[in-house]
Design a protein around this motif. Structure first.
Motif, PDB file in Angstrom:
ATOM      1  N   LYS A  14     -35.063  -8.472  -5.521  1.00 24.17           N
ATOM      2  CA  LYS A  14     -34.941  -7.219  -6.271  1.00 24.17           C
ATOM      3  C   LYS A  14     -33.538  -7.126  -6.868  1.00 24.17           C
ATOM      4  N   ARG A  15     -33.487  -6.956  -8.199  1.00 24.53           N
ATOM      5  CA  ARG A  15     -32.196  -6.787  -8.864  1.00 24.53           C
ATOM      6  C   ARG A  15     -31.658  -5.405  -8.563  1.00 24.53           C
ATOM      7  N   ILE A  16     -30.457  -5.338  -8.061  1.00 26.62           N
ATOM      8  CA  ILE A  16     -29.895  -4.075  -7.603  1.00 26.62           C
ATOM      9  C   ILE A  16     -29.674  -3.103  -8.755  1.00 26.62           C
ATOM     10  N   ALA A  17     -29.315  -3.613  -9.915  1.00 35.09           N
ATOM     11  CA  ALA A  17     -28.981  -2.740 -11.046  1.00 35.09           C
ATOM     12  C   ALA A  17     -30.153  -1.891 -11.500  1.00 35.09           C
ATOM     13  N   ASP A  18     -31.352  -2.467 -11.546  1.00 34.49           N
ATOM     14  CA  ASP A  18     -32.473  -1.719 -12.118  1.00 34.49           C
ATOM     15  C   ASP A  18     -33.776  -1.835 -11.318  1.00 34.49           C
ATOM     16  N   GLY A  19     -33.769  -2.562 -10.199  1.00 35.02           N
ATOM     17  CA  GLY A  19     -34.975  -2.663  -9.370  1.00 35.02           C
ATOM     18  C   GLY A  19     -35.993  -3.672  -9.847  1.00 35.02           C
ATOM     19  N   ALA A  20     -35.669  -4.479 -10.860  1.00 35.46           N
ATOM     20  CA  ALA A  20     -36.596  -5.521 -11.302  1.00 35.46           C
ATOM     21  C   ALA A  20     -36.878  -6.462 -10.138  1.00 35.46           C
ATOM     22  N   GLU A  21     -38.134  -6.931 -10.056  1.00 33.07           N
ATOM     23  CA  GLU A  21     -38.560  -7.650  -8.860  1.00 33.07           C
ATOM     24  C   GLU A  21     -39.180  -9.012  -9.181  1.00 33.07           C
ATOM     25  N   ALA A  22     -39.281  -9.809  -8.126  1.00 34.28           N
ATOM     26  CA  ALA A  22     -40.110 -11.020  -8.130  1.00 34.28           C
ATOM     27  C   ALA A  22     -40.519 -11.284  -6.692  1.00 34.28           C
ATOM     28  N   LEU A  23     -41.740 -11.758  -6.517  1.00 35.44           N
ATOM     29  CA  LEU A  23     -42.192 -12.230  -5.214  1.00 35.44           C
ATOM     30  C   LEU A  23     -42.197 -13.750  -5.274  1.00 35.44           C
ATOM     31  N   VAL A  24     -41.454 -14.364  -4.373  1.00 36.20           N
ATOM     32  CA  VAL A  24     -41.290 -15.820  -4.389  1.00 36.20           C
ATOM     33  C   VAL A  24     -41.909 -16.415  -3.129  1.00 36.20           C
ATOM     34  N   TYR A  25     -42.861 -17.326  -3.336  1.00 33.51           N
ATOM     35  CA  TYR A  25     -43.515 -18.052  -2.250  1.00 33.51           C
ATOM     36  C   TYR A  25     -43.046 -19.502  -2.295  1.00 33.51           C
ATOM     37  N   GLY A  26     -43.500 -20.287  -1.353  1.00 32.50           N
ATOM     38  CA  GLY A  26     -43.127 -21.690  -1.357  1.00 32.50           C
ATOM     39  C   GLY A  26     -43.659 -22.444  -2.548  1.00 32.50           C
ATOM     40  N   ASP A  27     -44.803 -21.992  -3.085  1.00 30.92           N
ATOM     41  CA  ASP A  27     -45.451 -22.721  -4.175  1.00 30.92           C
ATOM     42  C   ASP A  27     -45.692 -21.887  -5.424  1.00 30.92           C
ATOM     43  N   ALA A  28     -45.132 -20.684  -5.467  1.00 27.94           N
ATOM     44  CA  ALA A  28     -45.368 -19.813  -6.628  1.00 27.94           C
ATOM     45  C   ALA A  28     -44.297 -18.733  -6.680  1.00 27.94           C
ATOM     46  N   ALA A  29     -44.179 -18.118  -7.845  1.00 26.31           N
ATOM     47  CA  ALA A  29     -43.260 -16.990  -8.029  1.00 26.31           C
ATOM     48  C   ALA A  29     -43.845 -16.080  -9.094  1.00 26.31           C
ATOM     49  N   ASP A  30     -43.887 -14.772  -8.806  1.00 33.01           N
ATOM     50  CA  ASP A  30     -44.460 -13.800  -9.733  1.00 33.01           C
ATOM     51  C   ASP A  30     -43.492 -12.640  -9.914  1.00 33.01           C
ATOM     52  N   GLY A  31     -43.455 -12.117 -11.134  1.00 32.01           N
ATOM     53  CA  GLY A  31     -42.622 -10.953 -11.400  1.00 32.01           C
ATOM     54  C   GLY A  31     -41.552 -11.238 -12.439  1.00 32.01           C
ATOM     55  N   GLU A  32     -40.868 -10.181 -12.839  1.00 37.22           N
ATOM     56  CA  GLU A  32     -39.888 -10.280 -13.921  1.00 37.22           C
ATOM     57  C   GLU A  32     -38.787 -11.282 -13.613  1.00 37.22           C
ATOM     58  N   LEU A  33     -38.287 -11.302 -12.374  1.00 39.18           N
ATOM     59  CA  LEU A  33     -37.174 -12.187 -12.029  1.00 39.18           C
ATOM     60  C   LEU A  33     -37.607 -13.634 -11.806  1.00 39.18           C
ATOM     61  N   ALA A  34     -38.914 -13.897 -11.836  1.00 41.53           N
ATOM     62  CA  ALA A  34     -39.396 -15.259 -11.628  1.00 41.53           C
ATOM     63  C   ALA A  34     -38.952 -16.207 -12.732  1.00 41.53           C
ATOM     64  N   ALA A  35     -38.534 -15.666 -13.873  1.00 44.85           N
ATOM     65  CA  ALA A  35     -38.067 -16.506 -14.979  1.00 44.85           C
ATOM     66  C   ALA A  35     -36.664 -17.054 -14.735  1.00 44.85           C
ATOM     67  N   HIS A  36     -35.967 -16.534 -13.721  1.00 47.63           N
ATOM     68  CA  HIS A  36     -34.592 -16.956 -13.441  1.00 47.63           C
ATOM     69  C   HIS A  36     -34.627 -18.017 -12.336  1.00 47.63           C
ATOM     70  N   THR A  37     -34.366 -19.254 -12.719  1.00 51.18           N
ATOM     71  CA  THR A  37     -34.521 -20.361 -11.782  1.00 51.18           C
ATOM     72  C   THR A  37     -33.560 -20.270 -10.594  1.00 51.18           C
ATOM     73  N   ASP A  38     -32.347 -19.728 -10.821  1.00 49.99           N
ATOM     74  CA  ASP A  38     -31.403 -19.641  -9.704  1.00 49.99           C
ATOM     75  C   ASP A  38     -31.855 -18.607  -8.682  1.00 49.99           C
ATOM     76  N   VAL A  39     -32.517 -17.540  -9.147  1.00 47.72           N
ATOM     77  CA  VAL A  39     -33.052 -16.540  -8.231  1.00 47.72           C
ATOM     78  C   VAL A  39     -34.173 -17.155  -7.391  1.00 47.72           C
ATOM     79  N   VAL A  40     -35.054 -17.884  -8.049  1.00 50.88           N
ATOM     80  CA  VAL A  40     -36.177 -18.505  -7.339  1.00 50.88           C
ATOM     81  C   VAL A  40     -35.675 -19.536  -6.337  1.00 50.88           C
ATOM     82  N   ALA A  41     -34.674 -20.326  -6.725  1.00 53.83           N
ATOM     83  CA  ALA A  41     -34.136 -21.344  -5.815  1.00 53.83           C
ATOM     84  C   ALA A  41     -33.508 -20.702  -4.584  1.00 53.83           C
ATOM     85  N   ALA A  42     -32.742 -19.630  -4.789  1.00 53.19           N
ATOM     86  CA  ALA A  42     -32.115 -18.942  -3.660  1.00 53.19           C
ATOM     87  C   ALA A  42     -33.169 -18.295  -2.764  1.00 53.19           C
ATOM     88  N   ALA A  43     -34.209 -17.755  -3.393  1.00 51.03           N
ATOM     89  CA  ALA A  43     -35.278 -17.132  -2.614  1.00 51.03           C
ATOM     90  C   ALA A  43     -35.995 -18.167  -1.758  1.00 51.03           C
TER      91      ALA A  43
END
Length: 241
Positions: free
Chosen positions: A23-52
């Motif tokens: 969840k992005r703190i500034a505006d609450g944008a979200e992504a759900l990240v699994y081992g084999d998938a990622a969904d949501g607005e932040l899923a487009a950011h590879t560094d967020v997905v990697a850290a997750a």
């Protein structure tokens, strides 16, 4: 948390599927990240997905700096689980120690004289054939599997399921000679050399254990050591992010 996000997290937890809510703190944008998938607005950011995904392995929640701003990673990781095949004396020592160490413990043994609830209080005891029970339990990357029956009719089918799964640890009781015979049987059953190499056999750290309690200690220590080796690199990545 949005309703659909909450429902997705609840579904993941019910199915023992690890997930990280980013969840992005500034505006609450979200992504759900699994081992084999990622969904949501932040899923487009590879560094967020990697850290997750690093947080999926470590199980640690954290706030990190990313290319899209500060993001809070909330890790929903199922508790580590131990599946013990064989309700024998070693299991009677191993089960309570593993529970004290924070593992969810399940004992499988179709032999009702062994798999009695009074011998294993406060844990789940399944009196089914190991392969059938294992197929239902679906070992995942938070699961350790230990076979203790010394009976190929019970141990081998359980090992086949475990070795084809994502189980984080697979161990089997027996001498080196017994392990070589086990290898021949499992390779004939279709297990590959690489899959068989995942088995810790003889099971447990080599600490000179003799008694059932000492062997149980060596097994639990090896499980803890294996888990630490898997999670430590991910923890470093999360801290460095």
């Amino acid at each position: 948390m949005k309703l659909e996000t909450l429902q997705a997290v609840q579904a993941a937890r019910e199915n023992r599927r690890a997930v990280v809510l980013a969840k992005r703190i500034a505006d609450g944008a979200e992504a759900l990240v699994y081992g084999d998938a990622a969904d949501g607005e932040l899923a487009a950011h590879t560094d967020v997905v990697a850290a997750a995904r690093a947080a999926l392995t470590s199980g640690r929640s954290d706030t990190i700096d990313t290319s899209t701003g500060k993001v809070f990673l909330h890790a929903y990781v199922p508790p580590p689980r131990l599946i013990v095949v064989g309700a024998v004396h070693i299991a009677q020592a191993l089960v309570p120690m593993a529970a004290m160490a924070g593992l969810d413990v399940i004992v499988i043994d179709p032999r009702r004289a062994f798999a009695a609830d009074y011998r294993f209080p406060n844990v789940t005891v399944i009196q089914d054939w190991p392969d059938e029970a294992m197929e239902r339990l679906k070992p995942d990357n938070t699961t350790a599997v230990v076979t203790l029956t010394h009976d190929p009719k019970l141990d081998d089918p359980a090992l086949e399921v475990a070795l084809r799964s994502e189980a984080a640890y697979v161990g089997s009781l027996g001498s080196r000679r017994t392990h070589e015979k086990r290898k021949a049987r499992l390779l004939e059953a279709g297990i590959t050399e690489a899959q068989f190499a995942r088995i810790h056999g003889p099971v447990g750290l080599n600490i000179g254990a003799k008694s059932p309690a000492e062997i149980a200690i060596s097994i639990l220590a090896e499980i803890i050591q294996t888990r630490a080796a898997l999670t430590e690199p991910a923890e470093r990545k999360v801290r460095a992010a």
